[in-house]
Scaffold this active site. Structure first.
Site, PDB file in Angstrom:
ATOM      1  N   THR A  64       0.825  -1.219   0.000  1.00  0.00           N
ATOM      2  CA  THR A  64       0.000   0.000   0.000  1.00  0.00           C
ATOM      3  C   THR A  64       0.854   1.261   0.000  1.00  0.00           C
ATOM      4  O   THR A  64       1.981   1.248   0.513  1.00  0.00           O
ATOM      5  CB  THR A  64      -0.911  -0.022   1.250  1.00  0.00           C
ATOM      6  OG1 THR A  64      -1.502   1.267   1.414  1.00  0.00           O
ATOM      7  CG2 THR A  64      -0.136  -0.322   2.529  1.00  0.00           C
ATOM      8  N   ASP A  65       0.272   2.338  -0.503  1.00  0.00           N
ATOM      9  CA  ASP A  65       0.971   3.631  -0.457  1.00  0.00           C
ATOM     10  C   ASP A  65       1.147   4.125   0.979  1.00  0.00           C
ATOM     11  O   ASP A  65       1.956   5.020   1.236  1.00  0.00           O
ATOM     12  CB  ASP A  65       0.226   4.688  -1.304  1.00  0.00           C
ATOM     13  CG  ASP A  65      -1.219   4.951  -0.875  1.00  0.00           C
ATOM     14  OD1 ASP A  65      -1.698   4.313   0.084  1.00  0.00           O
ATOM     15  OD2 ASP A  65      -1.866   5.797  -1.514  1.00  0.00           O
ATOM     16  N   GLU A  66       0.373   3.538   1.919  1.00  0.00           N
ATOM     17  CA  GLU A  66       0.444   4.014   3.301  1.00  0.00           C
ATOM     18  C   GLU A  66       1.803   3.750   3.938  1.00  0.00           C
ATOM     19  O   GLU A  66       2.120   4.324   4.978  1.00  0.00           O
ATOM     20  CB  GLU A  66      -0.664   3.381   4.148  1.00  0.00           C
ATOM     21  CG  GLU A  66      -2.035   3.788   3.653  1.00  0.00           C
ATOM     22  CD  GLU A  66      -3.159   3.597   4.665  1.00  0.00           C
ATOM     23  OE1 GLU A  66      -2.867   3.452   5.859  1.00  0.00           O
ATOM     24  OE2 GLU A  66      -4.318   3.601   4.240  1.00  0.00           O
TER      25      GLU A  66
ATOM     26  N   TYR B   3      -1.586  -0.439  11.224  1.00  0.00           N
ATOM     27  CA  TYR B   3      -1.806  -1.099   9.931  1.00  0.00           C
ATOM     28  C   TYR B   3      -0.645  -0.841   8.982  1.00  0.00           C
ATOM     29  O   TYR B   3      -0.025  -1.770   8.461  1.00  0.00           O
ATOM     30  CB  TYR B   3      -3.122  -0.608   9.292  1.00  0.00           C
ATOM     31  CG  TYR B   3      -3.210  -0.915   7.807  1.00  0.00           C
ATOM     32  CD1 TYR B   3      -3.387  -2.221   7.361  1.00  0.00           C
ATOM     33  CD2 TYR B   3      -3.080   0.103   6.857  1.00  0.00           C
ATOM     34  CE1 TYR B   3      -3.438  -2.509   5.996  1.00  0.00           C
ATOM     35  CE2 TYR B   3      -3.133  -0.181   5.498  1.00  0.00           C
ATOM     36  CZ  TYR B   3      -3.304  -1.481   5.073  1.00  0.00           C
ATOM     37  OH  TYR B   3      -3.345  -1.767   3.728  1.00  0.00           O
TER      38      TYR B   3
ATOM     39  N   LYS C 243       2.248  -3.406   7.340  1.00  0.00           N
ATOM     40  CA  LYS C 243       2.445  -3.606   5.898  1.00  0.00           C
ATOM     41  C   LYS C 243       3.895  -3.263   5.526  1.00  0.00           C
ATOM     42  O   LYS C 243       4.513  -3.930   4.690  1.00  0.00           O
ATOM     43  CB  LYS C 243       1.481  -2.732   5.088  1.00  0.00           C
ATOM     44  CG  LYS C 243       0.022  -3.111   5.200  1.00  0.00           C
ATOM     45  CD  LYS C 243      -0.322  -4.473   4.637  1.00  0.00           C
ATOM     46  CE  LYS C 243      -0.256  -4.544   3.129  1.00  0.00           C
ATOM     47  NZ  LYS C 243      -0.736  -5.859   2.617  1.00  0.00           N
TER      48      LYS C 243
HETATM   49  P1  NAD Z   1     -10.129  -6.848   2.615  1.00  0.00           P
HETATM   50  O1  NAD Z   1     -10.076  -6.560   4.077  1.00  0.00           O
HETATM   51  O2  NAD Z   1     -11.364  -6.540   1.844  1.00  0.00           O
HETATM   52  O3  NAD Z   1      -9.812  -8.404   2.366  1.00  0.00           O
HETATM   53  C1  NAD Z   1      -8.838  -9.095   3.076  1.00  0.00           C
HETATM   54  C2  NAD Z   1      -9.079 -10.599   2.894  1.00  0.00           C
HETATM   55  O4  NAD Z   1      -8.029 -11.306   3.565  1.00  0.00           O
HETATM   56  C3  NAD Z   1     -10.398 -11.089   3.490  1.00  0.00           C
HETATM   57  O5  NAD Z   1     -11.061 -11.940   2.586  1.00  0.00           O
HETATM   58  C4  NAD Z   1      -9.969 -11.853   4.745  1.00  0.00           C
HETATM   59  O6  NAD Z   1     -10.845 -12.930   5.076  1.00  0.00           O
HETATM   60  C5  NAD Z   1      -8.592 -12.365   4.319  1.00  0.00           C
HETATM   61  N1  NAD Z   1      -7.720 -12.636   5.480  1.00  0.00           N
HETATM   62  C6  NAD Z   1      -7.489 -11.822   6.540  1.00  0.00           C
HETATM   63  N2  NAD Z   1      -6.652 -12.427   7.401  1.00  0.00           N
HETATM   64  C7  NAD Z   1      -6.335 -13.635   6.861  1.00  0.00           C
HETATM   65  C8  NAD Z   1      -5.499 -14.715   7.266  1.00  0.00           C
HETATM   66  N3  NAD Z   1      -4.827 -14.668   8.432  1.00  0.00           N
HETATM   67  N4  NAD Z   1      -5.401 -15.798   6.463  1.00  0.00           N
HETATM   68  C9  NAD Z   1      -6.089 -15.862   5.294  1.00  0.00           C
HETATM   69  N5  NAD Z   1      -6.899 -14.880   4.855  1.00  0.00           N
HETATM   70  C10 NAD Z   1      -7.014 -13.782   5.636  1.00  0.00           C
HETATM   71  O7  NAD Z   1      -8.865  -6.098   2.007  1.00  0.00           O
HETATM   72  P2  NAD Z   1      -8.673  -5.406   0.577  1.00  0.00           P
HETATM   73  O8  NAD Z   1      -9.126  -4.007   0.652  1.00  0.00           O
HETATM   74  O9  NAD Z   1      -9.179  -6.314  -0.473  1.00  0.00           O
HETATM   75  O10 NAD Z   1      -7.071  -5.378   0.523  1.00  0.00           O
HETATM   76  C11 NAD Z   1      -6.340  -6.477  -0.006  1.00  0.00           C
HETATM   77  C12 NAD Z   1      -4.857  -6.171   0.087  1.00  0.00           C
HETATM   78  O11 NAD Z   1      -4.571  -4.974  -0.627  1.00  0.00           O
HETATM   79  C13 NAD Z   1      -4.355  -5.931   1.512  1.00  0.00           C
HETATM   80  O12 NAD Z   1      -3.100  -6.536   1.631  1.00  0.00           O
HETATM   81  C14 NAD Z   1      -4.245  -4.421   1.619  1.00  0.00           C
HETATM   82  O13 NAD Z   1      -3.218  -4.069   2.522  1.00  0.00           O
HETATM   83  C15 NAD Z   1      -3.889  -4.041   0.200  1.00  0.00           C
HETATM   84  N6  NAD Z   1      -4.317  -2.699  -0.255  1.00  0.00           N
HETATM   85  C16 NAD Z   1      -5.611  -2.303  -0.121  1.00  0.00           C
HETATM   86  C17 NAD Z   1      -6.009  -1.061  -0.625  1.00  0.00           C
HETATM   87  C18 NAD Z   1      -7.434  -0.586  -0.516  1.00  0.00           C
HETATM   88  O14 NAD Z   1      -7.728   0.565  -0.883  1.00  0.00           O
HETATM   89  N7  NAD Z   1      -8.382  -1.397  -0.106  1.00  0.00           N
HETATM   90  C19 NAD Z   1      -5.059  -0.225  -1.223  1.00  0.00           C
HETATM   91  C20 NAD Z   1      -3.741  -0.665  -1.333  1.00  0.00           C
HETATM   92  C21 NAD Z   1      -3.383  -1.912  -0.842  1.00  0.00           C
HETATM   93  O1  TDX Z   2     -16.357   6.815   8.358  1.00  0.00           O
HETATM   94  C1  TDX Z   2     -15.312   7.260   7.806  1.00  0.00           C
HETATM   95  N1  TDX Z   2     -15.132   8.610   7.733  1.00  0.00           N
HETATM   96  C2  TDX Z   2     -14.024   9.183   7.192  1.00  0.00           C
HETATM   97  O2  TDX Z   2     -13.906  10.420   7.171  1.00  0.00           O
HETATM   98  C3  TDX Z   2     -14.290   6.407   7.242  1.00  0.00           C
HETATM   99  C4  TDX Z   2     -14.449   4.920   7.283  1.00  0.00           C
HETATM  100  C5  TDX Z   2     -13.191   7.002   6.690  1.00  0.00           C
HETATM  101  N2  TDX Z   2     -13.030   8.348   6.682  1.00  0.00           N
HETATM  102  C6  TDX Z   2     -11.809   8.927   6.079  1.00  0.00           C
HETATM  103  C7  TDX Z   2     -10.489   8.384   6.607  1.00  0.00           C
HETATM  104  C8  TDX Z   2      -9.585   8.469   5.416  1.00  0.00           C
HETATM  105  O3  TDX Z   2      -9.003   9.759   5.342  1.00  0.00           O
HETATM  106  O4  TDX Z   2     -11.822   8.580   4.697  1.00  0.00           O
HETATM  107  C9  TDX Z   2     -10.514   8.273   4.214  1.00  0.00           C
HETATM  108  C10 TDX Z   2     -10.493   6.861   3.661  1.00  0.00           C
HETATM  109  O5  TDX Z   2     -10.660   5.989   4.749  1.00  0.00           O
HETATM  110  P1  TDX Z   2     -10.634   4.380   4.567  1.00  0.00           P
HETATM  111  O6  TDX Z   2     -11.670   4.014   3.567  1.00  0.00           O
HETATM  112  O7  TDX Z   2     -10.704   3.773   5.929  1.00  0.00           O
HETATM  113  O8  TDX Z   2      -9.227   4.155   3.864  1.00  0.00           O
HETATM  114  P2  TDX Z   2      -7.721   4.528   4.281  1.00  0.00           P
HETATM  115  O9  TDX Z   2      -7.578   4.688   5.730  1.00  0.00           O
HETATM  116  O10 TDX Z   2      -7.298   5.654   3.395  1.00  0.00           O
HETATM  117  O11 TDX Z   2      -6.976   3.169   3.852  1.00  0.00           O
HETATM  118  C11 TDX Z   2      -7.317   2.499   2.614  1.00  0.00           C
HETATM  119  O12 TDX Z   2      -6.386   2.777   1.605  1.00  0.00           O
HETATM  120  C12 TDX Z   2      -5.111   2.203   1.716  1.00  0.00           C
HETATM  121  C13 TDX Z   2      -7.428   0.985   2.802  1.00  0.00           C
HETATM  122  O13 TDX Z   2      -8.371   0.700   3.829  1.00  0.00           O
HETATM  123  C14 TDX Z   2      -6.087   0.370   3.104  1.00  0.00           C
HETATM  124  O14 TDX Z   2      -6.198  -1.049   3.187  1.00  0.00           O
HETATM  125  C15 TDX Z   2      -5.153   0.716   1.985  1.00  0.00           C
HETATM  126  O15 TDX Z   2      -3.872   0.236   2.275  1.00  0.00           O
END
Ligand code: NAD
Ligand code: TDX
Length: 339
Positions: free
Chosen positions: A125-127, A153, A157
């Protein structure tokens, strides 16, 4: 070609499975997922009965089970999406983030070392780069930006990323890492900003914006992320990190306002609530490397992607209503009541 996709019952992993099964019908896809609160088997129902697909309920931290699966499947590629992914939950309970995101990644890579693999791809992730100031729009994250994390988190990562690079250097494991910006699209769990706001707006509930809502995220349609990972697996260089993002920076408050407008709901539903602890101000990815080396460019403009996403949530109410009617209610109460 056999690919193990971990975390494939979650948001991005499931979209990646759909993309790969459509594009490479001769590949075998094995989804390994422990089905935490964020994993949903119903998401995978359209592929569940396909001959070249297998779902295995398994924890990536369960070394014995993971080794057994590698022995059975002899995978060529592992794509590791499995993670605890929600920043707010990591602030409440960091421990599980360390276990899954760091130890789980180590177990998968140990299995790769033991049984041999063509590629281990870590979805990061960019985080991991921390955040950027709002008053310096010229600054973007490149692959050389130092790791500088804010939340449990992002720290977990980042630790995993360092471990992946260490396994490459020390053991010669053929790894790659992608660091993507915020994704949006179908099947995102409704605790994340966009689906949470859509679900609340449809129910005429308050829309809880943290602080002033001026924080900026760089939004990418999930399918574009999946296509980028596909490219890295097939053409990316071993040992490399690739940033993925589409130069689409938006303030949270503008996203929420846009959702209100699209659903014909009043912005008076917006409620500014106590800010997230350690809240990152701004993320912005420089995707020059993946563009120059692999020719990747995002294909879906935000204006189109958000329309598709809102329509998907309107058309698939059963999927998310089932989720928010269960345990999620307790989560929501804990996180948002009296905030
Ligand atoms: P998500 O939370 O929707 O899905 C995570 C999945 O992993 C779930 O199906 C969960 O059951 C499974 N999981 C959790 N713990 C586990 C374990 N111990 N063993 C096996 N499975 C397990 O997450 P997402 O948003 O789909 O993100 C997927 C990946 O991408 C993550 O690694 C996250 O860090 C990365 N990522 C997410 C975003 C975003 O915006 N959502 C952005 C950049 C990177
Ligand atoms: O109720 C809310 N109100 C609010 O203001 C929630 C849930 C979020 N927010 C804000 C927090 C953040 O600035 O919105 C922005 C986005 O929040 P999230 O959807 O929780 O995402 P973020 O914290 O940016 O992280 C996401 O992007 C990077 C993913 O959850 C991560 O898994 C990924 O790595």
């Amino acid at each position: 070609m056999t690919i193990i996709v971990t975390g494939g019952a979650g948001f991005i992993g499931s979209n990646f499975i759909f993309h790969m099964m459509k594009k490479y019908p001769d590949y075998r896809i094995v989804c390994l997922d422990s089905l935490t609160y964020a994993g949903n088997l119903s998401t995978l129902k359209s592929v569940m009965d396909k001959e070249n697909f297998r779902f295995v309920k398994m924890d990536i931290c369960d070394r014995e089970a993971v080794y057994k699966l590698f022995e059975e499947e002899k995978p060529n590629i592992i794509v590791n999406f499995a993670a605890e992914s929600h920043v707010d939950r990591s602030i409440e309970n960091p421990g599980i983030f360390l276990e899954t995101n760091i130890m789980g990644t180590a177990v998968l890579m140990d299995a790769c070392r033991k049984y041999g693999i063509d590629r281990f791809h870590q979805v990061s992730t960019d985080e991991v780069y921390g955040d950027l100031p709002l008053d310096r729009p010229d600054l973007l994250f490149t692959e050389n930006t130092p790791i500088h994390t804010s939340s449990p988190y992002s720290s977990s990562k980042a630790a995993a990323d360092l471990l992946v690079l260490a396994y490459h250097r020390t053991f010669g494991l053929p790894v790659s890492i992608s660091r993507c910006s915020n994704n949006y699209g179908p099947y995102q769990f409704p605790e994340k900003l966009i689906p949470l706001m859509i679900a609340n707006a449809l129910a005429d509930k308050e829309l809880p914006v943290y602080g002033e809502g001026l924080n900026v995220r760089d939004w990418l349609y999930v399918e574009d992320h999946c296509k980028a990972i596909d490219l890295i697996l097939h053409k990316g260089k071993v040992g490399e990190v690739y940033n993925i993002g589409g130069h689409n920076e938006m303030r949270n408050i503008d996203i929420v306002t846009l959702i209100c407008d699209a659903l014909n709901k009043p912005t008076s539903l917006i409620k500014h609530v106590t800010d997230r602890k350690g809240h990152d101000m701004r993320y912005a990815i420089d995707p020059t490397k993946i563009h120059n080396e692999l020719g990747w460019l995002p294909e879906t403009k935000f204006a189109d992607g958000i329309k598709l996403t809102i329509q998907w949530y309107l058309d698939n109410k059963e999927w998310w209503e089932t989720i928010i009617s269960g345990e999620y209610q307790n989560y929501y109460k804990e996180m948002y009541e009296n905030r």
